[in-house]
Design an enzyme around this catalytic site. Structure first.
Site, mmCIF file in Angstrom:
data_model
loop_
_atom_site.group_PDB
_atom_site.id
_atom_site.type_symbol
_atom_site.label_atom_id
_atom_site.label_comp_id
_atom_site.label_asym_id
_atom_site.label_seq_id
_atom_site.Cartn_x
_atom_site.Cartn_y
_atom_site.Cartn_z
ATOM 1 C CD GLN A 62 41.572 -0.468 16.386
ATOM 2 O OE1 GLN A 62 41.926 -1.567 16.304
ATOM 3 N NE2 GLN A 62 42.120 0.081 17.395
ATOM 4 C CB SER B 208 43.745 -4.099 10.009
ATOM 5 O OG SER B 208 44.317 -4.435 11.249
ATOM 6 C CG LEU B 209 38.908 -5.319 13.572
ATOM 7 C CD1 LEU B 209 39.042 -6.370 14.591
ATOM 8 C CD2 LEU B 209 38.223 -4.076 14.239
ATOM 9 N NE ARG C 75 43.958 -8.675 14.997
ATOM 10 C CZ ARG C 75 43.960 -7.511 14.388
ATOM 11 N NH1 ARG C 75 43.007 -6.478 15.185
ATOM 12 N NH2 ARG C 75 44.644 -7.298 13.526
ATOM 13 C CG HIS D 250 49.313 -4.093 11.097
ATOM 14 N ND1 HIS D 250 48.898 -5.393 10.864
ATOM 15 C CD2 HIS D 250 48.102 -3.369 11.119
ATOM 16 C CE1 HIS D 250 47.380 -5.708 10.912
ATOM 17 N NE2 HIS D 250 47.048 -4.322 11.341
ATOM 18 C CD GLN E 112 45.434 -9.205 10.330
ATOM 19 O OE1 GLN E 112 45.168 -9.320 11.870
ATOM 20 N NE2 GLN E 112 44.386 -8.965 9.783
#
Length: 307
Positions: A11, A91-92, A116, A201, A250
């Site tokens: 992102q 991440s993503l 998500r 996170h 995660q």
């Protein structure tokens, strides 16, 4: 001969119009966008190509949009017959990496990241969570500062360890604000509040992780064709069930990007190929080790010529 890692952005890398060139030029890339529209039941491709930017920036849209653009560029690159030794995503971007490694189908990945994004947006009421990027802070000192602020009642923790001198913190508004004010105690020059829709996170995301866990159970995870370096451990994982469990963790664990890149370099990777929109990861990797080769696949031209 050095090894190659394919890396995929998360992102923040999104841009209106991303992937339109490969959509128009290559049937295999067009098929990715068309499949995304079909799976999600709305014209995601129109939002990606035309915007508005404000709508594309919404987490619930950004996540499937970025995975779609990354996989479309990946399909363009596959025409050159290039295969990586390792894959990783920020991440993503880990979902794009899992598609690249054959762990998840694109259809499952795009559906999962749409959910998500929704779960992450809904986990914490608006205005209660925040994130900030710290510049120049010492990692262990910043960890200690976050711990002392959290123990005093305002939860805040490390969210993204991006590269030397760039660590993102996440938590309650009060906790993050305190880090911004006190970052010099951790050796930092300053901290910049980020425009985000939640405290990603951080442990405040545990409800989102539980909801995602239920969805992940409905999807088939295959053994990866190449090792995936995962965010939570910054080590290669090849067991499908472990990958599934780590995708849950995660959501509320720090993204250990610097550690992941350092692991890859130690394993012999000297070329990083960033696949998707922008060049965020190339910038971070350059700050970790300026001697590695960096390639961006974020246009039709780059996808067709490779390097």
């Amino acid at each position: 001969m050095g090894k190659i890692a394919f890396v995929f952005p998360g992102q923040g890398a999104q841009a209106v119009g991303m992937g339109k060139d490969v959509y128009e030029a290559l049937p295999q890339s067009r098929a990715v966008f068309e499949k995304g529209d079909e799976v999600l039941g709305f014209p995601l491709s129109k939002l990606i190509f035309e915007g508005p930017d404000s709508e594309l920036k919404q987490t619930v849209n950004t996540q499937p949009a970025l995975v779609t653009a990354s996989v479309a560029y990946l399909e363009a690159l596959r025409g050159l017959g290039l295969t990586p030794d390792y894959v990783a995503g920020h991440s993503l971007g880990e979902y794009s990496a899992l598609v690249a490694a054959g762990v998840l189908s694109y259809e499952d990945a795009v559906r999962l990241v749409r959910l998500r994004g929704q779960f992450m947006e809904e986990a914490v009421p608006g205005g209660q969570g925040a994130m900030a990027a710290t510049l120049g802070a010492d990692r262990s000192a910043l960890t200690e500062l976050c711990r002392s602020i959290s123990e005093a009642g305002n939860s805040v923790e490390l969210a993204n360890v991006n590269c030397p001198g760039q660590i993102v913190v996440s938590g309650t508004v009060a906790g993050v604000n305190e880090v911004v004010q006190r970052v010099k105690e951790a050796g930092g020059k300053r901290a910049i509040p980020l425009e985000v829709s939640g405290p990603f996170h951080s442990s405040l995301m545990k409800e989102a992780a539980e909801r995602l866990s239920a969805e992940l159970q409905t999807v088939t995870f295959n053994a990866p064709a190449v090792p995936v370096i995962v965010n939570v451990t910054a080590t290669p994982v090849t067991d499908p069930e472990e990958i599934r469990n780590l995708l849950v963790a995660q959501v509320f664990s720090p993204v250990l990007w610097q550690d992941s890149v350092e692991w890859l370099i130690a394993a012999g990777v000297d070329t990083f190929v960033e696949i998707g929109s922008g060049s965020v990861l190339a910038g971070l990797i350059r700050k970790i080790d300026k001697n590695v080769k960096l390639v961006n696949i974020n246009s039709l031209e780059s996808a067709q010529t490779g390097w």
